[in-house]
Design an enzyme around this catalytic site. Structure first.
Site, PDB file in Angstrom:
ATOM      1  N   SER A 105      11.704 -14.957 -18.845  1.00 38.51           N
ATOM      2  CA  SER A 105      10.632 -13.982 -19.021  1.00 38.51           C
ATOM      3  C   SER A 105       9.895 -13.755 -17.696  1.00 38.51           C
ATOM      4  CB  SER A 105       9.689 -14.456 -20.139  1.00 38.51           C
ATOM      5  OG  SER A 105       8.821 -13.430 -20.541  1.00 38.51           O
ATOM      6  N   ASP A 211      14.800  -7.536 -28.139  1.00 41.53           N
ATOM      7  CA  ASP A 211      13.641  -8.092 -27.442  1.00 41.53           C
ATOM      8  C   ASP A 211      12.547  -7.030 -27.398  1.00 41.53           C
ATOM      9  OD1 ASP A 211      11.760  -9.174 -25.711  1.00 41.53           O
ATOM     10  OD2 ASP A 211      13.262 -10.040 -24.373  1.00 41.53           O
ATOM     11  N   HIS A 241      13.149 -12.306 -28.137  1.00 41.38           N
ATOM     12  CA  HIS A 241      12.806 -12.561 -26.734  1.00 41.38           C
ATOM     13  C   HIS A 241      13.279 -13.912 -26.222  1.00 41.38           C
ATOM     14  CE1 HIS A 241      10.817 -12.397 -22.947  1.00 41.38           C
ATOM     15  NE2 HIS A 241       9.931 -13.336 -23.244  1.00 41.38           N
TER      16      HIS A 241
END
Length: 265
Positions: A105, A211, A241
């Site tokens: 991320s 996501d 995600h």
């Protein structure tokens, strides 16, 4: 169980962990995402350890057990410098083995920038659901006079509801609003990466097709700008995600270790 330590960072002490190995084939450095901490990666470290890795990782400034105002970052170049300090700490503990970097991320953004600055010292790079290219649903908040507090919908993390329940109950996870300074620094970092050099090392990109936190099309645009010749990707149908915490996490981690086998050979 990991050994815990702290080292000097650019803006205070950085808390870190080491997962040791008696005869490691490589050093894996984990780079966590926004608002979380490296303690959420125990199962990732266990899988890498079974694969032959020693693992080190630190909590970013203002995150987890590290010092600093919560989720406050003025310049992500400082965070990259802190990651480099963690890498060098790991290399002192486990010298003379190759180093791989694995970022998730916001940590994927940090890892990509690290590879642009220090890629000559890496054997491979893994980017999981990386914030790259643009992240309009977050950076657009800079246009508002006051940034609203919109709690994360934990169902967007994984199809496994337990992941969301544990996340909500974790006292080391930041559960408050975005800080304007961090968003501005993130926007600047994305621009720097977009105009930076391509990645001249083996790179694997993994991303959930569904996501909703870091949308696939925006990340693809950023990945396409910087990917080099030795590049692979895996997009997981229906995954959200946190692909390392998804219902098919064993498949994802097997893809990562398989990629590392090829890169390290």
């Amino acid at each position: 169980m990991a050994d815990q330590w702290s080292i000097a960072g650019t803006r205070g002490r950085i808390a870190g962990r080491t997962w040791t190995h008696d005869a490691p084939r490589y050093l894996a450095v984990l780079v966590h995402g926004y608002g979380e901490h490296i303690g959420r990666y125990e199962h990732v470290s266990a899988a890498l350890g079974r694969h032959g890795a020693a693992i080190v990782a630190g909590d970013h400034m203002g995150h987890g057990a590290s010092e600093g105002d919560r989720v406050f970052v003025e310049d992500f170049e400082d965070v990259v410098t802190d990651v480099h300090s963690v890498v060098e700490h790991g290399r002192r503990l486990f010298p003379d083995i190759p180093t791989v970097l694995i970022g998730h991320s916001m940590g994927g953004m940090i890892a990509a920038r690290y590879a642009q600055r220090h890629g000559e010292g890496l054997a491979a790079l893994v980017l999981s659901g990386p914030v790259l290219g643009s992240w309009r649903q977050t950076t657009s908040l800079l246009d508002l006079a006051e940034i609203p507090f919109t709690p994360i919908d934990v169902s967007t993390l994984s199809r496994d509801p337990e992941v969301g329940r544990v996340y909500e109950a974790d006292p080391l996870v930041w559960h408050g609003p975005f800080k304007r300074t961090l968003i501005a620094a993130l926007d600047t970092c994305l621009t720097t990466i977009n105009h930076g050099p391509r990645l001249a090392l083996p790179t694997l990109w993994v991303h959930g097709e569904d996501d909703q936190l870091v949308p696939l099309p925006e990340s693809r645009g950023g990945v396409d700008r910087i990917k080099g010749d030795d590049f692979a990707e895996r997009i997981y149908s229906g995954a959200r995600h946190e692909v390392f915490n998804e219902t098919n996490k064993d498949e994802v981690l097997a893809d990562v270790t398989g990629f590392l086998d090829r890169a390290l050979s």
